[in-house]
Design a protein around this motif. Structure first.
Motif, PDB file in Angstrom:
ATOM      1  N   MET A   1       0.846  -1.194   0.000  1.00 38.46           N
ATOM      2  CA  MET A   1       0.000   0.000   0.000  1.00 38.46           C
ATOM      3  C   MET A   1       0.883   1.246   0.000  1.00 38.46           C
ATOM      4  N   ALA A   2       0.624   2.149  -0.906  1.00 41.87           N
ATOM      5  CA  ALA A   2       1.486   3.317  -1.062  1.00 41.87           C
ATOM      6  C   ALA A   2       1.391   4.241   0.146  1.00 41.87           C
ATOM      7  N   ARG A   3       2.558   4.729   0.586  1.00 42.58           N
ATOM      8  CA  ARG A   3       2.627   5.750   1.628  1.00 42.58           C
ATOM      9  C   ARG A   3       3.254   7.001   1.018  1.00 42.58           C
ATOM     10  N   PHE A   4       2.692   8.152   1.315  1.00 44.96           N
ATOM     11  CA  PHE A   4       3.252   9.415   0.853  1.00 44.96           C
ATOM     12  C   PHE A   4       4.288   9.874   1.873  1.00 44.96           C
ATOM     13  N   LEU A   5       5.545   9.974   1.420  1.00 48.83           N
ATOM     14  CA  LEU A   5       6.654  10.340   2.282  1.00 48.83           C
ATOM     15  C   LEU A   5       7.500  11.401   1.590  1.00 48.83           C
ATOM     16  N   SER A   6       8.336  12.071   2.356  1.00 46.74           N
ATOM     17  CA  SER A   6       9.361  12.892   1.729  1.00 46.74           C
ATOM     18  C   SER A   6      10.383  11.961   1.088  1.00 46.74           C
ATOM     19  N   LEU A   7      11.172  12.476   0.166  1.00 44.44           N
ATOM     20  CA  LEU A   7      12.171  11.628  -0.472  1.00 44.44           C
ATOM     21  C   LEU A   7      13.172  11.111   0.554  1.00 44.44           C
ATOM     22  N   ALA A   8      13.597  11.952   1.485  1.00 48.98           N
ATOM     23  CA  ALA A   8      14.543  11.513   2.507  1.00 48.98           C
ATOM     24  C   ALA A   8      13.950  10.378   3.340  1.00 48.98           C
ATOM     25  N   GLU A   9      12.678  10.499   3.711  1.00 50.25           N
ATOM     26  CA  GLU A   9      12.024   9.445   4.495  1.00 50.25           C
ATOM     27  C   GLU A   9      11.897   8.162   3.682  1.00 50.25           C
ATOM     28  N   ALA A  10      11.555   8.294   2.401  1.00 46.53           N
ATOM     29  CA  ALA A  10      11.373   7.122   1.547  1.00 46.53           C
ATOM     30  C   ALA A  10      12.667   6.338   1.404  1.00 46.53           C
ATOM     31  N   VAL A  11      13.784   7.039   1.181  1.00 47.09           N
ATOM     32  CA  VAL A  11      15.073   6.360   1.051  1.00 47.09           C
ATOM     33  C   VAL A  11      15.503   5.773   2.387  1.00 47.09           C
ATOM     34  N   GLN A  12      15.326   6.526   3.457  1.00 46.02           N
ATOM     35  CA  GLN A  12      15.745   6.047   4.775  1.00 46.02           C
ATOM     36  C   GLN A  12      15.022   4.763   5.168  1.00 46.02           C
ATOM     37  N   SER A  13      13.747   4.659   4.828  1.00 39.41           N
ATOM     38  CA  SER A  13      12.958   3.511   5.261  1.00 39.41           C
ATOM     39  C   SER A  13      13.002   2.338   4.285  1.00 39.41           C
ATOM     40  N   ASN A  14      13.544   2.529   3.081  1.00 37.73           N
ATOM     41  CA  ASN A  14      13.488   1.469   2.078  1.00 37.73           C
ATOM     42  C   ASN A  14      14.833   1.009   1.537  1.00 37.73           C
ATOM     43  N   VAL A  15      15.854   1.847   1.591  1.00 37.08           N
ATOM     44  CA  VAL A  15      17.150   1.488   1.019  1.00 37.08           C
ATOM     45  C   VAL A  15      18.141   1.250   2.151  1.00 37.08           C
ATOM     46  N   ARG A  16      18.681   0.051   2.193  1.00 44.15           N
ATOM     47  CA  ARG A  16      19.589  -0.339   3.274  1.00 44.15           C
ATOM     48  C   ARG A  16      20.948  -0.729   2.704  1.00 44.15           C
ATOM     49  N   ASP A  17      21.975  -0.583   3.511  1.00 50.57           N
ATOM     50  CA  ASP A  17      23.301  -1.019   3.090  1.00 50.57           C
ATOM     51  C   ASP A  17      23.250  -2.480   2.651  1.00 50.57           C
ATOM     52  N   GLY A  18      23.900  -2.776   1.521  1.00 48.98           N
ATOM     53  CA  GLY A  18      23.940  -4.143   1.019  1.00 48.98           C
ATOM     54  C   GLY A  18      22.773  -4.542   0.152  1.00 48.98           C
ATOM     55  N   ASP A  19      21.804  -3.660  -0.045  1.00 51.43           N
ATOM     56  CA  ASP A  19      20.630  -3.984  -0.851  1.00 51.43           C
ATOM     57  C   ASP A  19      20.979  -4.116  -2.337  1.00 51.43           C
ATOM     58  N   THR A  20      20.145  -4.868  -3.031  1.00 57.63           N
ATOM     59  CA  THR A  20      20.122  -4.863  -4.489  1.00 57.63           C
ATOM     60  C   THR A  20      19.050  -3.872  -4.915  1.00 57.63           C
ATOM     61  N   VAL A  21      19.443  -2.867  -5.678  1.00 58.39           N
ATOM     62  CA  VAL A  21      18.560  -1.746  -6.011  1.00 58.39           C
ATOM     63  C   VAL A  21      18.461  -1.616  -7.525  1.00 58.39           C
ATOM     64  N   ALA A  22      17.247  -1.572  -8.033  1.00 56.41           N
ATOM     65  CA  ALA A  22      16.992  -1.327  -9.455  1.00 56.41           C
ATOM     66  C   ALA A  22      16.447   0.078  -9.613  1.00 56.41           C
ATOM     67  N   MET A  23      17.129   0.899 -10.407  1.00 56.19           N
ATOM     68  CA  MET A  23      16.666   2.260 -10.689  1.00 56.19           C
ATOM     69  C   MET A  23      16.482   2.352 -12.194  1.00 56.19           C
ATOM     70  N   GLU A  24      15.232   2.314 -12.634  1.00 54.03           N
ATOM     71  CA  GLU A  24      14.963   2.211 -14.061  1.00 54.03           C
ATOM     72  C   GLU A  24      14.301   3.467 -14.633  1.00 54.03           C
ATOM     73  N   GLY A  25      14.336   3.549 -15.935  1.00 53.28           N
ATOM     74  CA  GLY A  25      13.844   4.665 -16.714  1.00 53.28           C
ATOM     75  C   GLY A  25      14.661   4.680 -17.983  1.00 53.28           C
ATOM     76  N   PHE A  26      14.003   4.644 -19.142  1.00 57.65           N
ATOM     77  CA  PHE A  26      14.716   4.473 -20.404  1.00 57.65           C
ATOM     78  C   PHE A  26      14.774   5.803 -21.147  1.00 57.65           C
ATOM     79  N   THR A  27      15.902   6.535 -20.955  1.00 61.86           N
ATOM     80  CA  THR A  27      16.088   7.888 -21.510  1.00 61.86           C
ATOM     81  C   THR A  27      15.174   8.887 -20.816  1.00 61.86           C
ATOM     82  N   HIS A  28      13.958   8.493 -20.593  1.00 65.38           N
ATOM     83  CA  HIS A  28      12.860   9.285 -20.033  1.00 65.38           C
ATOM     84  C   HIS A  28      12.653   8.869 -18.580  1.00 65.38           C
ATOM     85  N   LEU A  29      12.392   9.835 -17.703  1.00 70.71           N
ATOM     86  CA  LEU A  29      11.989   9.532 -16.319  1.00 70.71           C
ATOM     87  C   LEU A  29      13.051   8.762 -15.531  1.00 70.71           C
ATOM     88  N   ILE A  30      14.304   9.159 -15.661  1.00 69.73           N
ATOM     89  CA  ILE A  30      15.379   8.522 -14.897  1.00 69.73           C
ATOM     90  C   ILE A  30      15.395   9.131 -13.492  1.00 69.73           C
TER      91      ILE A  30
END
Length: 286
Positions: A1-30
Motif C-alpha cells: 500500500m502506497a505511503r506518501f513520504l518525503s524523499l529523505a524518508e522514503a530512502v531512509q525507510s526502504n534502502v539499506r546497506d547491502g541492498d540490491t537496487v533497481a533504478m529504471e527509466g529508459f532515456t525518459h523519467l530517470i
C-alpha cells in the motif's frame, strides 16, 4: 500500500546497506533525485541493476556506494564513456566494482520473470555471441516439449525498485506515459519500491494510449519531487538537458573535478534543487 513520504524518508525507510537496487527509466523519467538522496544518506555495498547505467549510476559508483552493477549497456548517451564507472572497473577507485553484463533482451526478460515470481527467465537469445563466455550466470536450457536450446538467466528480484513517474493520485496510484522501459516490471519484481513523481493530482485526466498505471497496492512509497528526473526528461513537464550530458564528460573525467561537483551539487543540496533546475529550464524556453 502506497505511503506518501518525503524523499529523505522514503530512502531512509526502504534502502539499506547491502541492498540490491533497481533504478529504471529508459532515456525518459530517470530517477536522478532519488539517486542523489541515496548518496546523501551514504548507503554502501549496493548491487545496482539497470538496463542502461548512465549518469546517475556514474555518480553512485564514484561516491563509493556500489559494489556491483548488473546491466546491459553502460555509457553517457550520445557522448561517450562513464568515467567513474570505468575508473572503478580499471583502477578500483574509489573501491573495486564487480560487473555482470547481459543483453537488453535478457535484462527485460529477467525483470518480467521476477515480476511473475519466477526464479529464472527463459528466452531465445545469446546465439553466436561471446557474453556467455564471460558471464557464468548465462546458461542454456533444453525445452522439454520441443528439444530447442534456449537461453536462461536468473530473474531480477531486487530488494528495492526506484522509478520516477509523471503523476500520482491521492490514493497512491501512479501513472507513466511516453517512452517507458521496464519500470512497471521492476516495481512488481521488487520487495520494496519508491516512486518519485512530478505532482499529485485528483485525477489523471486524458491519457496516452501507452499509459501505464501502477495500482497503489503495488507501490511502497510515493515522494513528490518536481524535476526529479532532471537532466533526463519528463514528458509534458520538461525536456532533456542535452548540454548537461555533454558537460558531464568533462566533470567526471578527473576524480578531483568529480568530487568537487558532487560536493557542491549533491551533498550540499536537497531534492528542491531539481525543481530549481526545472524552473531555470522553463525560463530559458519562455
Amino acid at each position: 500500500m502506497a505511503r506518501f513520504l518525503s524523499l529523505a524518508e522514503a530512502v531512509q525507510s526502504n534502502v539499506r546497506d547491502g541492498d540490491t537496487v533497481a533504478m529504471e527509466g529508459f532515456t525518459h523519467l530517470i530517477p536522478h533525485a532519488a539517486g542523489h538522496e541515496i548518496i546523501r544518506q551514504q548507503r554502501k555495498y549496493l548491487t545496482l541493476i539497470r538496463m542502461t547505467p548512465d549518469l546517475i549510476y556514474d555518480q553512485l559508483i564514484g561516491m563509493g556506494c556500489v559494489d556491483k552493477v548488473i546491466f546491459s549497456w553502460g555509457g553517457n548517451p550520445g557522448v561517450g564513456s562513464l568515467h567513474r564507472f570505468r575508473d572503478a572497473v580499471e583502477n578500483s577507485w574509489p573501491q573495486p566494482l564487480a560487473i555482470e553484463e547481459h543483453s537488453h533482451a535478457a535484462m527485460a526478460n529477467a525483470y518480467e520473470a521476477g515480476a511473475a515470481g519466477l526464479p529464472l527467465a527463459v528466452f531465445r537469445g545469446y546465439i553466436g555471441v561471446d557474453l556467455p563466455k564471460v558471464n557464468p550466470k548465462i546458461k542454456s536450457i533444453t525445452c522439454p516439449f520441443t528439444g530447442e536450446q534456449l537461453a536462461a538467466v536468473p530473474s531480477h528480484r531486487p530488494d528495492v525498485a526506484i522509478i520516477h513517474a509523471l503523476r500520482a493520485d491521492r490514493e497512491g496510484n501512479v501513472m507513466l506515459e511516453g517512452i517507458v522501459g521496464v519500470q512497471k516490471e521492476a516495481v512488481l519484481a521488487a520487495k520494496r519500491s519508491i516512486v518519485t513523481v512530478e505532482e499529485v493530482v485528483d485525477d489523471f485526466g486524458p491519457r496516452n494510449l501507452n499509459a501505464v498505471i501502477l495500482p497503489h497496492w503495488t507501490v511502497g512509497a510515493v515522494a513528490t519531487v518536481p524535476g526529479g528526473a532532471y537532466p533526463s526528461y519528463a514528458q509534458g513537464y520538461y525536456k532533456r538537458d542535452n548540454a548537461f550530458y555533454i558537460a558531464w564528460d568533462k566533470v567526471a573525467r578527473e576524480r578531483e573535478s568529480f568530487l568537487a561537483w558532487m560536493k557542491e551539487n549533491v551533498l550540499e543540496q536537497g531534492p528542491e534543487a531539481f525543481a530549481a533546475h526545472m524552473r531555470r529550464l522553463n525560463a530559458k524556453a519562455a
